[in-house]
Design a protein around this motif. Structure first.
Motif, PDB file in Angstrom:
ATOM      1  N   HIS A  36       0.826  -1.211   0.000  1.00 50.90           N
ATOM      2  CA  HIS A  36       0.000   0.000   0.000  1.00 50.90           C
ATOM      3  C   HIS A  36       0.859   1.259   0.000  1.00 50.90           C
ATOM      4  O   HIS A  36       0.564   2.218  -0.730  1.00 50.90           O
ATOM      5  CB  HIS A  36      -0.911  -0.007   1.237  1.00 50.90           C
ATOM      6  CG  HIS A  36      -2.106  -0.893   1.101  1.00 50.90           C
ATOM      7  ND1 HIS A  36      -3.098  -0.687   0.172  1.00 50.90           N
ATOM      8  CD2 HIS A  36      -2.474  -2.008   1.787  1.00 50.90           C
ATOM      9  CE1 HIS A  36      -4.024  -1.615   0.280  1.00 50.90           C
ATOM     10  NE2 HIS A  36      -3.672  -2.432   1.251  1.00 50.90           N
ATOM     11  N   MET A  37       1.926   1.260   0.799  1.00 52.88           N
ATOM     12  CA  MET A  37       2.747   2.461   0.912  1.00 52.88           C
ATOM     13  C   MET A  37       3.538   2.754  -0.350  1.00 52.88           C
ATOM     14  O   MET A  37       3.783   3.916  -0.687  1.00 52.88           O
ATOM     15  CB  MET A  37       3.699   2.322   2.102  1.00 52.88           C
ATOM     16  CG  MET A  37       3.030   2.384   3.459  1.00 52.88           C
ATOM     17  SD  MET A  37       4.223   2.278   4.813  1.00 52.88           S
ATOM     18  CE  MET A  37       3.165   2.556   6.218  1.00 52.88           C
ATOM     19  N   GLN A  38       3.960   1.710  -1.053  1.00 52.07           N
ATOM     20  CA  GLN A  38       4.811   1.886  -2.234  1.00 52.07           C
ATOM     21  C   GLN A  38       4.076   1.636  -3.541  1.00 52.07           C
ATOM     22  O   GLN A  38       4.690   1.651  -4.602  1.00 52.07           O
ATOM     23  CB  GLN A  38       6.021   0.955  -2.135  1.00 52.07           C
ATOM     24  CG  GLN A  38       6.913   1.251  -0.937  1.00 52.07           C
ATOM     25  CD  GLN A  38       8.110   0.325  -0.853  1.00 52.07           C
ATOM     26  OE1 GLN A  38       8.060  -0.814  -1.287  1.00 52.07           O
ATOM     27  NE2 GLN A  38       9.203   0.829  -0.294  1.00 52.07           N
ATOM     28  N   GLY A  39       2.782   1.388  -3.481  1.00 60.12           N
ATOM     29  CA  GLY A  39       2.001   1.174  -4.701  1.00 60.12           C
ATOM     30  C   GLY A  39       2.372  -0.107  -5.431  1.00 60.12           C
ATOM     31  O   GLY A  39       2.308  -0.160  -6.658  1.00 60.12           O
ATOM     32  N   ARG A  40       2.769  -1.149  -4.699  1.00 62.57           N
ATOM     33  CA  ARG A  40       3.103  -2.424  -5.323  1.00 62.57           C
ATOM     34  C   ARG A  40       1.823  -3.214  -5.582  1.00 62.57           C
ATOM     35  O   ARG A  40       0.984  -3.366  -4.700  1.00 62.57           O
ATOM     36  CB  ARG A  40       4.022  -3.242  -4.421  1.00 62.57           C
ATOM     37  CG  ARG A  40       5.373  -2.602  -4.154  1.00 62.57           C
ATOM     38  CD  ARG A  40       6.225  -3.506  -3.287  1.00 62.57           C
ATOM     39  NE  ARG A  40       7.552  -2.945  -3.051  1.00 62.57           N
ATOM     40  CZ  ARG A  40       8.509  -3.558  -2.353  1.00 62.57           C
ATOM     41  NH1 ARG A  40       8.266  -4.760  -1.834  1.00 62.57           N
ATOM     42  NH2 ARG A  40       9.681  -2.992  -2.179  1.00 62.57           N
TER      43      ARG A  40
ATOM     44  N   LEU B  74       4.478   0.168  12.802  1.00 62.71           N
ATOM     45  CA  LEU B  74       5.459   1.253  12.851  1.00 62.71           C
ATOM     46  C   LEU B  74       6.826   0.768  12.370  1.00 62.71           C
ATOM     47  O   LEU B  74       7.535   1.490  11.661  1.00 62.71           O
ATOM     48  CB  LEU B  74       5.558   1.795  14.278  1.00 62.71           C
ATOM     49  CG  LEU B  74       6.598   2.890  14.526  1.00 62.71           C
ATOM     50  CD1 LEU B  74       6.307   4.116  13.666  1.00 62.71           C
ATOM     51  CD2 LEU B  74       6.640   3.273  16.005  1.00 62.71           C
ATOM     52  N   VAL B  75       7.208  -0.451  12.744  1.00 57.59           N
ATOM     53  CA  VAL B  75       8.478  -1.029  12.279  1.00 57.59           C
ATOM     54  C   VAL B  75       8.494  -1.111  10.762  1.00 57.59           C
ATOM     55  O   VAL B  75       9.494  -0.780  10.098  1.00 57.59           O
ATOM     56  CB  VAL B  75       8.687  -2.420  12.906  1.00 57.59           C
ATOM     57  CG1 VAL B  75       9.896  -3.111  12.283  1.00 57.59           C
ATOM     58  CG2 VAL B  75       8.874  -2.309  14.411  1.00 57.59           C
ATOM     59  N   ILE B  76       7.383  -1.562  10.179  1.00 64.20           N
ATOM     60  CA  ILE B  76       7.291  -1.669   8.720  1.00 64.20           C
ATOM     61  C   ILE B  76       7.323  -0.284   8.090  1.00 64.20           C
ATOM     62  O   ILE B  76       7.972  -0.069   7.045  1.00 64.20           O
ATOM     63  CB  ILE B  76       6.002  -2.412   8.339  1.00 64.20           C
ATOM     64  CG1 ILE B  76       6.015  -3.829   8.927  1.00 64.20           C
ATOM     65  CG2 ILE B  76       5.835  -2.467   6.824  1.00 64.20           C
ATOM     66  CD1 ILE B  76       4.690  -4.551   8.817  1.00 64.20           C
ATOM     67  N   TRP B  77       6.658   0.671   8.691  1.00 63.47           N
ATOM     68  CA  TRP B  77       6.621   2.046   8.176  1.00 63.47           C
ATOM     69  C   TRP B  77       8.033   2.631   8.144  1.00 63.47           C
ATOM     70  O   TRP B  77       8.423   3.291   7.175  1.00 63.47           O
ATOM     71  CB  TRP B  77       5.699   2.874   9.069  1.00 63.47           C
ATOM     72  CG  TRP B  77       5.387   4.256   8.556  1.00 63.47           C
ATOM     73  CD1 TRP B  77       5.778   4.796   7.362  1.00 63.47           C
ATOM     74  CD2 TRP B  77       4.617   5.262   9.219  1.00 63.47           C
ATOM     75  NE1 TRP B  77       5.307   6.072   7.235  1.00 63.47           N
ATOM     76  CE2 TRP B  77       4.588   6.387   8.358  1.00 63.47           C
ATOM     77  CE3 TRP B  77       3.964   5.315  10.434  1.00 63.47           C
ATOM     78  CZ2 TRP B  77       3.917   7.556   8.708  1.00 63.47           C
ATOM     79  CZ3 TRP B  77       3.296   6.481  10.781  1.00 63.47           C
ATOM     80  CH2 TRP B  77       3.279   7.580   9.917  1.00 63.47           C
ATOM     81  N   VAL B  78       8.802   2.382   9.207  1.00 62.86           N
ATOM     82  CA  VAL B  78      10.181   2.870   9.242  1.00 62.86           C
ATOM     83  C   VAL B  78      10.992   2.261   8.105  1.00 62.86           C
ATOM     84  O   VAL B  78      11.800   2.943   7.463  1.00 62.86           O
ATOM     85  CB  VAL B  78      10.825   2.547  10.607  1.00 62.86           C
ATOM     86  CG1 VAL B  78      12.322   2.815  10.580  1.00 62.86           C
ATOM     87  CG2 VAL B  78      10.169   3.364  11.707  1.00 62.86           C
ATOM     88  N   ARG B  79      10.786   0.981   7.821  1.00 58.99           N
ATOM     89  CA  ARG B  79      11.514   0.342   6.725  1.00 58.99           C
ATOM     90  C   ARG B  79      11.235   1.019   5.396  1.00 58.99           C
ATOM     91  O   ARG B  79      12.133   1.192   4.573  1.00 58.99           O
ATOM     92  CB  ARG B  79      11.125  -1.129   6.641  1.00 58.99           C
ATOM     93  CG  ARG B  79      11.704  -1.821   5.419  1.00 58.99           C
ATOM     94  CD  ARG B  79      11.347  -3.274   5.315  1.00 58.99           C
ATOM     95  NE  ARG B  79      11.915  -3.853   4.103  1.00 58.99           N
ATOM     96  CZ  ARG B  79      11.838  -5.133   3.783  1.00 58.99           C
ATOM     97  NH1 ARG B  79      11.219  -5.989   4.578  1.00 58.99           N
ATOM     98  NH2 ARG B  79      12.378  -5.573   2.660  1.00 58.99           N
TER      99      ARG B  79
END
Length: 319
Positions: free
Chosen positions: A35-39, A276-281
């Motif tokens: 979702h964050m990177q549009g994959r 949050l860990v995934i968001w930081v990555r």
């Protein structure tokens, strides 16, 4: 007999919950990053919201050939993934989910957890040394340097909470926790969480195992299920770190839900921290080796020591 059965049932329930959490975190990482990177790929496998992506990954690892390099120390090479994974699973037994809902409530639970977590890093060191590969060995050495730098602030920030609560018992720390701790223990919480990410080699602290830096570091020669065990150890480490942060700094099961549902409140906090860990990555660029060491020794260690001193002053002042 009844007491022994009760203890066994608690162990099974707690282990069952926490053994599934690493798999859920792995699945969440696929979805959140998508979702964050549009994959698009991870959102289609199996149909509804890509539910089969985790299954496909498991099948892929299972069918790959298990290769051991000719020059490797075979016994150490094969043992390393287990050494990386098992300590995190052992630690889960001592982390309380709710009032009385803990595999084994230890009087020195915090000491036990921190000691056993340190063993897990040995898996990467063993794998790097035993692989007979220069990149693996270099990755193992970098892992050792990173562990030495970040273990100190990690332990100091946890010691601050133990001093504030007046106990090393994890359940006792939750029972002694007060909402105002969110303010005066906040620097220690940030140090603990950041140092924990560094010990797990999570971005932006993944320099020892980053493929663009050093192939895959200590994991370069691993394939199939043995490599999958290293990945599972990382996700289990995320669960342990988030659960410990919840217990030490966020009050564990303390919250709006009744004590009977305290386990649910603990899991919600743990999963939110995992996101949050995934968001930081996804959002934070990787640190260089010098930046990584400078952050540990010039920022995190002084902040952890200052937090420890502040806790001592508050404890003496308030009695």
């Amino acid at each position: 007999m009844a007491e022994a059965l009760e203890v066994l049932l608690r162990l099974v329930l707690v282990l069952g919950a926490f053994l599934t959490l690493p798999l859920l975190v792995g699945q969440a990482e696929h979805k959140v990053m998508a979702h964050m990177q549009g994959r698009l790929g991870p959102m289609y496998a199996g149909g509804f919201h890509g539910w089969a992506q985790l299954v496909a990954d498991g099948v892929k690892f299972a069918q790959k050939e298990d290769v051991v390099p000719a020059g490797a120390d075979r016994a150490v090479f094969q043992l390393a993934p287990g050494v990386a994974l098992v300590p995190y699973l052992v630690v889960l037994v001592a982390i309380p989910l709710g009032p009385g809902l803990v595999g084994q409530d230890l009087d020195a639970g915090l000491f036990f957890v921190l000691a056993v977590m340190g063993v897990g890093v040995l898996g990467a060191l063993m794998g790097g040394w035993a692989s007979a590969n220069k990149y693996s060995l270099l990755g193992g050495v970098r892992t050792a340097a990173q562990l030495m730098a970040y273990e100190l602030p990690f332990v100091l920030s946890a010691a601050s909470v133990a001093m504030a609560a007046g106990t090393l018992s994890l359940s006792g720390i939750v029972e002694a926790w007060e909402p105002w701790w969110l303010l005066w223990q906040l620097p220690g919480a940030v140090v603990f969480f950041v140092a924990g990410l560094a010990e797990l080699h999570r971005p932006p602290f993944d320099m020892p195992v980053a493929d663009s830096e050093i192939v895959l570091g200590a994991y370069t020669e691993y394939t199939g299920l043995r490599f999958a065990f290293f990945l599972l150890a990382e996700y289990a480490g995320i669960v342990v770190l988030c659960a410990l942060t919840t217990v030490l700094f966020l009050g564990g099961w303390a919250g709006p839900l009744p004590d009977g549902l305290g386990w649910l409140w603990t899991l919600v906090k743990t999963l939110l921290l995992a996101v949050l860990v995934i968001w930081v990555r996804v959002s934070v660029p990787r640190l260089r080796a010098d930046q990584l060491q400078r952050l540990a020794w010039q920022v995190l260690v002084p902040v952890a020591l200052a937090q420890l001193a502040l806790t001592g002053v508050v404890r003496v002042t308030l009695g």
